[in-house]
Design a protein around this motif. Structure first.
Motif, PDB file in Angstrom:
ATOM      1  N   ILE A 269       0.862  -1.185   0.000  1.00 29.02           N
ATOM      2  CA  ILE A 269       0.000   0.000   0.000  1.00 29.02           C
ATOM      3  C   ILE A 269       0.897   1.234   0.000  1.00 29.02           C
ATOM      4  O   ILE A 269       1.892   1.280   0.737  1.00 29.02           O
ATOM      5  N   MET A 270       0.539   2.185  -0.818  1.00 25.73           N
ATOM      6  CA  MET A 270       1.352   3.386  -0.905  1.00 25.73           C
ATOM      7  C   MET A 270       0.528   4.580  -0.477  1.00 25.73           C
ATOM      8  O   MET A 270      -0.608   4.744  -0.895  1.00 25.73           O
ATOM      9  N   LYS A 271       1.142   5.419   0.356  1.00 28.72           N
ATOM     10  CA  LYS A 271       0.454   6.663   0.698  1.00 28.72           C
ATOM     11  C   LYS A 271       0.715   7.680  -0.407  1.00 28.72           C
ATOM     12  O   LYS A 271       1.779   7.670  -1.025  1.00 28.72           O
ATOM     13  N   VAL A 272      -0.253   8.524  -0.649  1.00 33.41           N
ATOM     14  CA  VAL A 272      -0.159   9.460  -1.767  1.00 33.41           C
ATOM     15  C   VAL A 272      -0.092  10.895  -1.246  1.00 33.41           C
ATOM     16  O   VAL A 272      -1.005  11.354  -0.554  1.00 33.41           O
ATOM     17  N   THR A 273       1.036  11.551  -1.568  1.00 36.00           N
ATOM     18  CA  THR A 273       1.223  12.938  -1.151  1.00 36.00           C
ATOM     19  C   THR A 273       1.486  13.782  -2.404  1.00 36.00           C
ATOM     20  O   THR A 273       2.627  13.980  -2.799  1.00 36.00           O
ATOM     21  N   PRO A 274       0.442  14.271  -3.027  1.00 40.88           N
ATOM     22  CA  PRO A 274       0.634  14.955  -4.317  1.00 40.88           C
ATOM     23  C   PRO A 274       1.572  16.158  -4.240  1.00 40.88           C
ATOM     24  O   PRO A 274       2.214  16.491  -5.237  1.00 40.88           O
ATOM     25  N   ALA A 275       1.695  16.783  -3.101  1.00 36.06           N
ATOM     26  CA  ALA A 275       2.501  18.008  -3.026  1.00 36.06           C
ATOM     27  C   ALA A 275       3.993  17.723  -2.944  1.00 36.06           C
ATOM     28  O   ALA A 275       4.800  18.633  -3.122  1.00 36.06           O
ATOM     29  N   HIS A 276       4.368  16.484  -2.657  1.00 34.90           N
ATOM     30  CA  HIS A 276       5.784  16.252  -2.407  1.00 34.90           C
ATOM     31  C   HIS A 276       6.376  15.024  -3.084  1.00 34.90           C
ATOM     32  O   HIS A 276       7.461  14.585  -2.722  1.00 34.90           O
ATOM     33  N   ASP A 277       5.675  14.475  -4.023  1.00 33.00           N
ATOM     34  CA  ASP A 277       6.232  13.343  -4.750  1.00 33.00           C
ATOM     35  C   ASP A 277       5.736  13.399  -6.188  1.00 33.00           C
ATOM     36  O   ASP A 277       4.529  13.497  -6.421  1.00 33.00           O
ATOM     37  N   PRO A 278       6.646  13.349  -7.151  1.00 36.52           N
ATOM     38  CA  PRO A 278       6.240  13.521  -8.550  1.00 36.52           C
ATOM     39  C   PRO A 278       5.215  12.482  -9.014  1.00 36.52           C
ATOM     40  O   PRO A 278       4.284  12.812  -9.736  1.00 36.52           O
ATOM     41  N   HIS A 279       5.407  11.253  -8.589  1.00 40.71           N
ATOM     42  CA  HIS A 279       4.463  10.227  -9.005  1.00 40.71           C
ATOM     43  C   HIS A 279       3.095  10.479  -8.362  1.00 40.71           C
ATOM     44  O   HIS A 279       2.054  10.365  -9.008  1.00 40.71           O
ATOM     45  N   ASP A 280       3.122  10.826  -7.100  1.00 39.36           N
ATOM     46  CA  ASP A 280       1.872  11.120  -6.388  1.00 39.36           C
ATOM     47  C   ASP A 280       1.180  12.327  -7.003  1.00 39.36           C
ATOM     48  O   ASP A 280      -0.052  12.406  -7.043  1.00 39.36           O
TER      49      ASP A 280
END
Length: 757
Positions: A269-280
């Motif tokens: 399971i991956m947590k998603v942090t759109p502000a700090h990870d390009p893939h997210d």
RNA sequence: GGCCGAUUAGCUCAGUUGGUUAGAGCGCUGCAUUCACAUUGCAGAAGUCGGAGGUUCGAAUCCUCCAUCGGCCACCA
């Protein structure tokens, strides 16, 4: 002639003679008036940093001087254009260090003052780099010297940007930028240096799940959880919204599918942090997740979004206050303790290694941060570049780099060209305050113009109030007529401007029609993607033609053991020190001799010394001839060898050496035409030392002493031919010897005709 | 995970259309000093061209596999 060759005594005067004699400046004979087989030949010197001393890698440009001198002697109109690079970020970095020594920082100055100060700083130091190029004997046309910030260059860069903008190939977007929080600027993907690092991998309880992360500090702004849609364990959760207990209370987030999630990694399971990870961030765009940063541009944790809320549990408030304003590296262990206290930390894997992006200059960890920047849409341009390579409009030496170049061009992502630096070419884009404040009005303007406007306007409208010009400040906003226009504070990535170097420089010197496309681009393979590929794509797109037809790449110069040179290892070879000690010719020859194109080489002082000895050997052959000429009569006609004499040669030794010389000429010429500089150098070296000196000269000594005019004439002819062949490699000693021996012409060697034509 | 390179004399490396006894620079050994050069000369030692197969009349060179060492790239959180 002295007993030993003393380069220190003659090099400076010779260079001055060449330079003041105007021999570096090509005569622009109309192409149709050139003799058969002759054509313009040009190379642009990859401009060294104006502000820094040369390192030994720069001495590899000797390869360019070899080609230039060869073609000049062959009678081609030959241009080698020098230049200096303002080296935007790199120079500002050096200047900031310089300020730091005085206890100051760049933030103590306004933009204009800082720019002016750096300008002066650079121009104080600039001359030394150029004089170092002279010390190496480089036959650059100084009358055409260009600087990347010359107004004419800047003008071209502005125009190119405007053109790309008008064509829709430049756009502005807010996405995650590779940001160095120490240097305060973003970078393109190429400038991120990935290093292998060992960091703890934290397993944290996330509601019903456990997730594994190396960056727990971003969990406060997680907006989703991602699982592989094929993962049976979690499939049923997809689409569900869950409430998850965190360090600052419960957060709600949705479970989304992402085929990139590796079920085998961590817990799957991956947590998603759109502000700090390009893939997210990409996932965020796909699933409409909010981009909510928690790390600011100084690399500090920002909890103001949380602390500004009302009715916060005092425990959570204390925590947030504890984290707020502190650097990531400090907050991480604090959080780990709190996670443990709350029973959320499942386990810590200390043996986790991964690759982490760092700033290529200062080594700080690169933070992906959301920031609006100018981007170049590269696909249409890289496509043309790849086509040009496939059509052999540009060829690579060694050939293997063709594949490398194509791979780079295939993999380029859109290019962030905005830099938050002062030292550079400021982006000619202005922002309209009125449009920004009044989106409704702006939207109406879009609607009104949508059908009637040209492409250019449509583009500028799409860019929400940005106006791009080719340099001048616009009076009013073309969209709304507003007068409150502010120029973007960012400057261009230096590679954006240097990517236009071939046509920008040739336009600046009005040589474009005559010399574009240039013949050879010679540089280190390490900047193939940064520079060569960019020049190709920008050059083809903006001029319709490749900027050069051959790319020759040399390798890195390493120390005697093949180790990379670095200040910390103390194994740096200073090229100027070597020139002082052994002469420029020795260093030049050492760099070429036994070096394959595109391969790194180990350079030792022993090797340079060996080449100094070779220069001395030449000198003494010259000295021997000079002495024997005095015995006979230096001005006696028979001592002047000419082609007809060949038939009259009686002595087999003379016949043999003449024939060997002719073979040498043919071989060296062929090698030079095929960019095989090492082979050519070795041929000349071996012939001179082991065929001419050790054998021919020794065996015929009696004849010379007896004043055998034919023997001396042949010897001198052979030797002068060697001087010509060797001149591109060792220009100083050959020119000096040339000047000492009587000959038909008074022309210096640098412009004497190449033998064998 | 992908791509590229390297592996040849003690050291650093050349060796591009496969062809006679495999080369260079430096280093090493012995001898030579009023002779252009000791920043020299002469003589010499030193390599089963990483390993195994294959193609060929013939392979350091072409093909396959393996080993070791590098470099570059890729969103393993």
């Amino acid at each position: 002639m002295d007993k030993a060759y003393n380069p220190q005594a003659v090099e400076e005067a010779i260079y001055k003679m060449w330079e003041t004699g105007g021999y570096f400046t090509p005569k622009l004979i109309p192409k149709e008036a050139l003799p058969a087989g002759r054509q313009p030949f040009s190379i642009l010197l990859p401009p060294p940093n104006a502000n820094a001393d040369l390192h030994v890698g720069h001495a590899m440009y000797v390869v360019e001087d070899i080609m230039i001198r060869y073609h000049r002697m062959k009678g081609d109109p030959t241009l080698w254009m020098p230049g200096a690079d303002h080296a935007g970020f790199e120079t500002q970095y050096v200047y900031e260090k310089h300020l730091a020594k005085q206890g100051k920082s760049r933030f103590d100055f306004d933009r204009e003052t800082l720019y002016k100060d750096i300008w002066n700083f650079v121009h104080t130091n600039r001359g030394s780099m150029e004089n170092q190029l002279r010390r190496l004997g480089f036959s650059l046309d100084w009358s055409r010297n260009v600087f990347t910030l010359d107004p004419s260059i800047v003008e071209t860069v502005y125009k190119s940007f405007k053109q790309l903008f008008d064509e829709g190939l430049v756009y502005r977007d807010k996405r995650l930028v590779n940001y160095c929080t120490k240097d305060g600027t973003g970078f393109s993907d190429l400038e991120v240096l990935y290093v292998e690092r060992n960091d703890p991998l934290y397993y944290i309880k996330y509601g019903p799940f456990t997730i594994a992360t190396a960056r727990p500090e971003t969990k406060f702004r997680d907006t989703a959880l991602a699982v592989n849609p094929k993962d049976k364990r979690y499939k049923k959760y997809i689409g569900q919204t869950l409430e998850i207990m965190g360090l600052l209370g419960p957060i709600t987030m949705t479970v989304i599918p992402d085929p990139h999630v590796d079920p085998k990694f961590g817990t799957g399971i991956m947590k998603v942090t759109p502000a700090h990870d390009p893939h997210d961030f990409e996932l965020g765009r796909q699933f409409n997740l909010p981009v909510t940063p928690i790390i600011d541009f100084r690399g500090k944790m920002d909890f103001s979004w949380f602390l500004s809320q009302k009715d916060i549990d005092p425990k959570y408030r204390a925590r947030a206050e504890n984290y707020h304003g502190k650097k990531v590296a400090i907050v991480r262990p604090l959080m780990v303790e709190d996670l443990k206290a709350d029973g959320l930390m499942i386990k810590i894997d200390e043996a986790y290694t991964h690759r982490i992006g760092t700033c290529w200059k200062c080594g700080t960890v690169i933070e992906p941060l959301p920031l609006e920047q100018w981007y170049v849409k590269v696909a249409p341009m890289t496509k043309k570049a790849i086509e040009a390579i496939n059509k052999k409009q540009v060829t690579f030496v060694p050939k293997r780099f063709e594949k490398t170049a194509k791979q780079w061009l295939t993999n380029f992502h859109d290019w962030n060209i905005s830099r938050q630096n002062v030292w550079g070419i400021r982006i000619p884009a202005w922002h309209c305050a009125l449009c920004a404040q009044n989106p409704t009005r702006f939207a109406k303007a879009i609607a009104r113009r949508a059908n009637t406007t040209n492409k250019s306007n449509a583009q500028s409208i799409r860019l929400s109030g940005w106006v791009v010009t080719d340099g001048e400040k616009p009076e009013t906003c073309p969209t709304c007529g507003g007068r409150d226009l502010t120029q973007d504070t960012d400057t261009f990535d230096t590679w954006f401007s240097s990517g236009q170097w071939p046509f920008a420089t040739l336009r600046a010197t009005r040589d474009f029609d005559y010399f574009y496309p240039t013949t050879v681009m010679e540089t280190g393979y390490d900047i193939l993607p940064w520079w060569v590929c960019r020049m190709l794509m920008l050059g083809i797109h903006l001029t319709g033609s490749v900027p050069f037809t051959t790319v020759y790449l040399h390798g890195l110069v390493r120390d005697a053991q093949g180790q990379k040179m670095s200040k910390s290892k103390g194994n740096v070879i200073n090229p100027l020190k070597m020139v002082d000690q052994y002469g420029a010719d020795a260093l030049r020859m050492a760099l070429v001799f036994g070096t394959g194109a595109g391969n790194d080489q180990a350079l030792s002082e022993d090797k340079i010394r060996g080449m100094r000895n070779f220069a001395n050997k030449l000198w003494n052959i010259g000295r021997f001839i000079e002495m024997n000429l005095q015995i006979s009569n230096p001005y006696d006609q028979i001592t002047i060898y000419d082609e007809n004499m060949h038939k009259m040669l009686k002595n087999p030794n003379d016949k043999r050496i003449i024939s060997q010389t002719n073979m040498l000429v043919a071989g060296v010429t062929k090698d030079l035409d095929r960019y095989r500089f090492s082979d050519a150098a070795q041929k000349i070296y071996n012939f001179t030392w082991h065929t001419l000196a050790d054998v021919h000269l020794e065996k015929n000594k009696e004849r010379f002493k007896e004043g055998d005019g034919q023997a001396i004439a042949v010897l001198r002819h052979v030797f002068l031919t060697i001087m010509k062949l060797l001149h591109p490699f060792m220009p100083f000693v050959t020119e000096e010897i040339w000047s000492k021996l009587p000959r038909k012409t008074t022309d210096p060697l640098i412009i004497s005709p190449w033998p064998g034509n």
